[in-house]
Design an enzyme around this catalytic site. Structure first.
Site, PDB file in Angstrom:
ATOM      1  N   HIS A 137       0.808  -1.236   0.000  1.00 55.65           N
ATOM      2  CA  HIS A 137       0.000   0.000   0.000  1.00 55.65           C
ATOM      3  C   HIS A 137       0.836   1.279   0.000  1.00 55.65           C
ATOM      4  CE1 HIS A 137      -3.629  -2.291   0.595  1.00 55.65           C
ATOM      5  NE2 HIS A 137      -3.258  -2.748   1.768  1.00 55.65           N
ATOM      6  N   GLY A 145      -2.005   2.072   5.015  1.00 53.21           N
ATOM      7  CA  GLY A 145      -2.385   0.697   5.361  1.00 53.21           C
ATOM      8  C   GLY A 145      -1.272  -0.141   5.965  1.00 53.21           C
ATOM      9  N   HIS A 174      -6.516  -7.322   0.369  1.00 51.47           N
ATOM     10  CA  HIS A 174      -6.644  -5.899   0.019  1.00 51.47           C
ATOM     11  C   HIS A 174      -6.066  -5.627  -1.379  1.00 51.47           C
ATOM     12  CE1 HIS A 174      -6.438  -5.981   4.516  1.00 51.47           C
ATOM     13  NE2 HIS A 174      -7.510  -5.215   4.347  1.00 51.47           N
ATOM     14  N   TYR A 294      -3.178 -11.271   9.555  1.00 49.63           N
ATOM     15  CA  TYR A 294      -3.363 -10.710  10.887  1.00 49.63           C
ATOM     16  C   TYR A 294      -3.852 -11.712  11.920  1.00 49.63           C
ATOM     17  CZ  TYR A 294      -2.501  -6.908   7.824  1.00 49.63           C
ATOM     18  OH  TYR A 294      -1.917  -6.129   6.887  1.00 49.63           O
TER      19      TYR A 294
END
Ligand SMILES: [Zn+2]
Length: 425
Positions: A137, A145, A174, A294
């Site tokens: 990002h 991000g 993403h 995550y």
């Protein structure tokens, strides 16, 4: 089975010791966990392990603005209150906090991806892995991000010194917006991102209609997906599109961003892929980086399985004893399941996305050619830090190897086709 010296793996334990803050979902500790699992499965015996060099500010500034790099270099948690305007300007703060050793963290993960590209350029390996990289990002002049320095862009710039065309594939949940933006106007990099799109999901870009502009028109591909995509539909779509991309574009090198937040049960993600489904994307690659992810025990599982796939190694499902074994309770198994989650991607929807992407590819007549007369230098600066002896020795070898210039490293027309399917695993 690939020979040991054909796979390079980059790791520096210091990268896993930084701390974004108590409530921040990005836990670099996942990189230590991954590495220990790789060691526990003895995968290090099947590849060359390198400690990456810490990228120099001048190397980071090959893509990023010098003032932004300089600010990242200077700012500390103790001084940040003095720089409110700059923090806002560079988008540092909540998502991208200033923490201790931030700049060194960036230097290490970016150094790994740059080193990976250089080893590939010099044909010192067929595949290079940097699980610490993949921070897709980050923008030229700002963080975004959880990403500060865009190692992927820096690695691709390095690969472009030797390859007429580089293919970038992104399977993070993403959109790979920073990489797409960097190469939006050029046909020398094709970016292909598979990601969740809609419902205000971060970063908000990545519609199928975003295809690139000017010289880069049709060289950005976006595959927007909805919640709950499963192994079967993802794998079918991925393979169809990537096979067509490779056939049309004929890349000289491929970079794969393997963000593990597209796995089922990720803290931030919303897809429903098992690790095996995720790893199917490795059927084509050259350079592999990490990315998001995550739920850290699953990140470690995923990237270990994927390292094993690249090495063609069988990994027993029962996780061997290692420093972080307790994180893998209660079942201590390597494989994970996808979950009982509704797949909101209907057959009709997926087929319409596929048709639009294939239509864009059809509009590319043939792989663009580039005259490459001169290869710019690799920006190695011989003045290394004292504490980097190991890396130093490697670099010497690397630099030595590089002295031997080979005619076939230069682009020579449309036969420049040295991608992974031929000389990879
Ligand atoms: Zn992500």
């Amino acid at each position: 089975m690939p020979s040991k010296d054909r796979i390079a793996y980059f790791y520096d334990g210091d990268v896993g010791n930084v701390y974004f803050g108590p409530n921040h979902p990005m836990k670099p500790h996942r990189l230590c966990m991954t590495h220990h699992l790789v060691l526990a499965y003895e995968l290090h015996q099947k590849m060359e392990i390198y400690r990456p060099h810490k990228a120099y500010p001048v190397e980071l500034a090959q893509f990023h603005s010098a003032d932004y790099v300089d600010f990242l270099h200077r700012i500390t948690p103790d001084t940040q209150h003095l720089f409110a305007n700059e923090l806002a300007q560079y988008n540092l703060g909540e998502d991208c906090p200033v923490f201790d050793n931030l700049f060194e963290f960036c230097q290490i993960y970016a150094g790994g991806t740059i080193d990976a590209a250089r080893r590939l350029n010099n044909q010192l390996c067929d595949i290079a892995i940097n699980w610490a990289g993949g921070l897709h990002h980050a923008k030229k002049c700002e963080a975004s991000g959880f990403c500060y320095i865009n190692d992927l862009v820096l690695g691709i710039l390095e690969l472009l010194k030797y390859h007429a065309r580089v293919l970038y594939i992104d399977i993070d949940v993403h959109h790979g917006d920073g990489v797409e933006e960097a190469f939006y106007f050029t046909d020398r990099v094709m970016t292909v991102s598979f990601h969740k799109y809609g419902d205000m999901f971060f970063p908000g870009t990545g519609d199928v209609k975003e295809v690139g502009e000017r010289e880069g028109k049709y060289y950005a591909i976006n595959v927007p997906l909805k919640d709950g995509i499963d192994d079967a539909s993802f794998s079918r779509l991925f393979k169809t599109i990537i096979a067509k991309v490779v056939e049309t574009y004929v890349p000289g090198a491929i970079v794969l961003q393997c963000g593990a937040d597209s796995l089922a049960g990720d803290r931030l993600g919303c897809f429903n892929l098992s690790i095996e489904g995720h790893a199917e994307s490795l059927f084509i690659f050259l350079k592999v980086t990490g990315g998001g992810g995550y739920t850290k025990e699953n990140v470690a599982r995923c990237w270990t399985v994927e390292t094993g796939v690249l090495l063609d190694a069988e990994l027993p499902n029962e996780i061997p004893e290692n420093d972080y074994i307790n994180y893998f309770a209660p079942d201590f198994s390597l494989k994970t399941q996808s979950r009982n989650k509704e797949n909101l991607n209907s057959k009709t929807y997926l087929s319409s996305i596929k048709m639009q992407v294939l239509e864009s590819l059809r509009l590319i007549q043939h792989a663009p050619g580039v005259q490459m007369q001169e290869v710019p230098p690799d920006f190695y600066i011989p003045d290394f830090d004292e504490d980097e002896h190991n890396a130093d020795e490697r670099v010497d070898q690397h630099t030595q190897d590089k002295q031997i210039q080979r005619d076939d490293e230069y682009y020579a027309g449309d036969n420049d086709n040295d991608h992974s399917t031929e000389d990879g695993t």
